[in-house]
Design a protein around this motif. Sequence first.
Motif, PDB file in Angstrom:
ATOM      1  N   GLN A   4       0.818  -1.211   0.000  1.00  0.00           N
ATOM      2  CA  GLN A   4       0.000   0.000   0.000  1.00  0.00           C
ATOM      3  C   GLN A   4       0.849   1.257   0.000  1.00  0.00           C
ATOM      4  N   THR A   5       2.170   1.136  -0.183  1.00  0.00           N
ATOM      5  CA  THR A   5       3.040   2.299  -0.225  1.00  0.00           C
ATOM      6  C   THR A   5       2.918   2.934  -1.600  1.00  0.00           C
ATOM      7  N   VAL A   6       2.426   4.167  -1.628  1.00  0.00           N
ATOM      8  CA  VAL A   6       2.218   4.864  -2.888  1.00  0.00           C
ATOM      9  C   VAL A   6       3.446   5.720  -3.178  1.00  0.00           C
ATOM     10  N   PRO A   7       4.110   5.497  -4.321  1.00  0.00           N
ATOM     11  CA  PRO A   7       5.287   6.304  -4.656  1.00  0.00           C
ATOM     12  C   PRO A   7       4.911   7.715  -5.110  1.00  0.00           C
ATOM     13  N   GLU A   8       5.890   8.599  -5.020  1.00  0.00           N
ATOM     14  CA  GLU A   8       5.718   9.956  -5.548  1.00  0.00           C
ATOM     15  C   GLU A   8       5.788   9.913  -7.065  1.00  0.00           C
ATOM     16  N   PRO A   9       5.135  10.811  -7.763  1.00  0.00           N
ATOM     17  CA  PRO A   9       4.357  11.942  -7.275  1.00  0.00           C
ATOM     18  C   PRO A   9       2.902  11.603  -6.953  1.00  0.00           C
ATOM     19  N   LEU A  63     -10.107   8.943  -1.587  1.00  0.00           N
ATOM     20  CA  LEU A  63      -9.721   7.586  -1.966  1.00  0.00           C
ATOM     21  C   LEU A  63      -8.986   6.924  -0.817  1.00  0.00           C
ATOM     22  N   ALA A  64      -9.484   5.772  -0.390  1.00  0.00           N
ATOM     23  CA  ALA A  64      -8.802   4.935   0.596  1.00  0.00           C
ATOM     24  C   ALA A  64      -8.034   3.875  -0.191  1.00  0.00           C
ATOM     25  N   VAL A  65      -6.718   3.953  -0.156  1.00  0.00           N
ATOM     26  CA  VAL A  65      -5.860   3.070  -0.949  1.00  0.00           C
ATOM     27  C   VAL A  65      -5.906   1.656  -0.388  1.00  0.00           C
ATOM     28  N   GLU A  66      -6.105   0.684  -1.288  1.00  0.00           N
ATOM     29  CA  GLU A  66      -6.126  -0.725  -0.914  1.00  0.00           C
ATOM     30  C   GLU A  66      -4.979  -1.503  -1.550  1.00  0.00           C
ATOM     31  N   GLU A  67      -4.622  -1.163  -2.788  1.00  0.00           N
ATOM     32  CA  GLU A  67      -3.557  -1.868  -3.500  1.00  0.00           C
ATOM     33  C   GLU A  67      -2.758  -0.870  -4.325  1.00  0.00           C
ATOM     34  N   VAL A  68      -1.461  -1.143  -4.473  1.00  0.00           N
ATOM     35  CA  VAL A  68      -0.574  -0.311  -5.286  1.00  0.00           C
ATOM     36  C   VAL A  68       0.325  -1.230  -6.097  1.00  0.00           C
ATOM     37  N   GLU A  69       0.496  -0.889  -7.373  1.00  0.00           N
ATOM     38  CA  GLU A  69       1.392  -1.651  -8.249  1.00  0.00           C
ATOM     39  C   GLU A  69       2.163  -0.655  -9.111  1.00  0.00           C
ATOM     40  N   VAL A  70       3.453  -0.924  -9.293  1.00  0.00           N
ATOM     41  CA  VAL A  70       4.294  -0.077 -10.139  1.00  0.00           C
ATOM     42  C   VAL A  70       4.832  -0.923 -11.278  1.00  0.00           C
ATOM     43  N   SER A  71       4.671  -0.404 -12.496  1.00  0.00           N
ATOM     44  CA  SER A  71       5.183  -1.076 -13.685  1.00  0.00           C
ATOM     45  C   SER A  71       5.755  -0.013 -14.609  1.00  0.00           C
ATOM     46  N   THR A  74       4.224   3.612 -14.938  1.00  0.00           N
ATOM     47  CA  THR A  74       2.810   3.576 -14.570  1.00  0.00           C
ATOM     48  C   THR A  74       2.661   3.118 -13.126  1.00  0.00           C
ATOM     49  N   ILE A  75       1.914   3.895 -12.367  1.00  0.00           N
ATOM     50  CA  ILE A  75       1.599   3.563 -10.973  1.00  0.00           C
ATOM     51  C   ILE A  75       0.098   3.321 -10.910  1.00  0.00           C
ATOM     52  N   THR A  76      -0.286   2.126 -10.470  1.00  0.00           N
ATOM     53  CA  THR A  76      -1.691   1.773 -10.366  1.00  0.00           C
ATOM     54  C   THR A  76      -2.094   1.764  -8.898  1.00  0.00           C
ATOM     55  N   VAL A  77      -3.201   2.438  -8.611  1.00  0.00           N
ATOM     56  CA  VAL A  77      -3.748   2.477  -7.265  1.00  0.00           C
ATOM     57  C   VAL A  77      -5.192   2.000  -7.353  1.00  0.00           C
ATOM     58  N   ILE A  78      -5.513   1.006  -6.544  1.00  0.00           N
ATOM     59  CA  ILE A  78      -6.886   0.509  -6.451  1.00  0.00           C
ATOM     60  C   ILE A  78      -7.367   0.817  -5.044  1.00  0.00           C
ATOM     61  N   GLN A  84     -19.554  12.761  -3.611  1.00  0.00           N
ATOM     62  CA  GLN A  84     -20.958  13.123  -3.793  1.00  0.00           C
ATOM     63  C   GLN A  84     -21.429  12.766  -5.202  1.00  0.00           C
ATOM     64  N   HIS A  85     -20.505  12.321  -6.055  1.00  0.00           N
ATOM     65  CA  HIS A  85     -20.847  11.975  -7.444  1.00  0.00           C
ATOM     66  C   HIS A  85     -20.909  10.463  -7.670  1.00  0.00           C
ATOM     67  N   ALA A  86     -19.913   9.739  -7.183  1.00  0.00           N
ATOM     68  CA  ALA A  86     -19.831   8.292  -7.408  1.00  0.00           C
ATOM     69  C   ALA A  86     -19.098   7.643  -6.242  1.00  0.00           C
ATOM     70  N   ASN A  87     -19.390   6.364  -6.043  1.00  0.00           N
ATOM     71  CA  ASN A  87     -18.769   5.617  -4.945  1.00  0.00           C
ATOM     72  C   ASN A  87     -18.437   4.207  -5.408  1.00  0.00           C
ATOM     73  N   GLY A  88     -17.390   3.648  -4.812  1.00  0.00           N
ATOM     74  CA  GLY A  88     -17.085   2.252  -5.070  1.00  0.00           C
ATOM     75  C   GLY A  88     -15.620   2.012  -5.353  1.00  0.00           C
ATOM     76  N   ARG A  89     -15.308   0.748  -5.455  1.00  0.00           N
ATOM     77  CA  ARG A  89     -13.936   0.321  -5.722  1.00  0.00           C
ATOM     78  C   ARG A  89     -13.557   0.741  -7.139  1.00  0.00           C
ATOM     79  N   SER A  90     -12.444   1.449  -7.246  1.00  0.00           N
ATOM     80  CA  SER A  90     -12.000   1.974  -8.532  1.00  0.00           C
ATOM     81  C   SER A  90     -10.509   1.756  -8.711  1.00  0.00           C
ATOM     82  N   ARG A  91     -10.116   1.710  -9.988  1.00  0.00           N
ATOM     83  CA  ARG A  91      -8.706   1.556 -10.363  1.00  0.00           C
ATOM     84  C   ARG A  91      -8.260   2.867 -11.010  1.00  0.00           C
ATOM     85  N   PHE A  92      -7.139   3.380 -10.533  1.00  0.00           N
ATOM     86  CA  PHE A  92      -6.542   4.597 -11.067  1.00  0.00           C
ATOM     87  C   PHE A  92      -5.160   4.236 -11.602  1.00  0.00           C
ATOM     88  N   ASP A  93      -4.969   4.389 -12.903  1.00  0.00           N
ATOM     89  CA  ASP A  93      -3.657   4.182 -13.521  1.00  0.00           C
ATOM     90  C   ASP A  93      -3.059   5.547 -13.796  1.00  0.00           C
TER      91      ASP A  93
END
Length: 109
Positions: A4-9, A63-71, A74-78, A84-93
């Motif tokens: 769950q360690t999110v790299p910079e930036p 966003l509450a970070v659950e998973e992090v992957e670096v490739s 590209t840094i992926t955060v799930i 107030q617009h949308a809710n749920g588990r999401s993937r951010f690349d």
Amino acid sequence: MADQTVPEPVASFLEAVNRHDEAAFLDAFAEDGAVDDWGRVFTGREQIKGWSDGEFIGARGTLAVEEVEVSGSTITVIGDWRSQHANGRSRFDFEVDGDTLTRMTIREG
């Protein structure tokens, strides 16, 4: 369990998002950066701001970070997105160039 360690930036970007800091959010992107929100693409800070006003920062998103992957660059955060617009588990690349985000792609997590 995934790291769950999110790299910079991306770490600083997510901190800005979670505190609803619009200036820091926009400054994280390259001038010609883009957001791809489920296939809708917003390019440049003006378009990103317009999108964000209604659906991201303006919607008081966090966003509450659950998973992090670096490739490569590209840094992926799930995580659990809440706003107030949308809710749920999401993937951010995040595509990163040095200390700048060039693209953020949002899709189902």
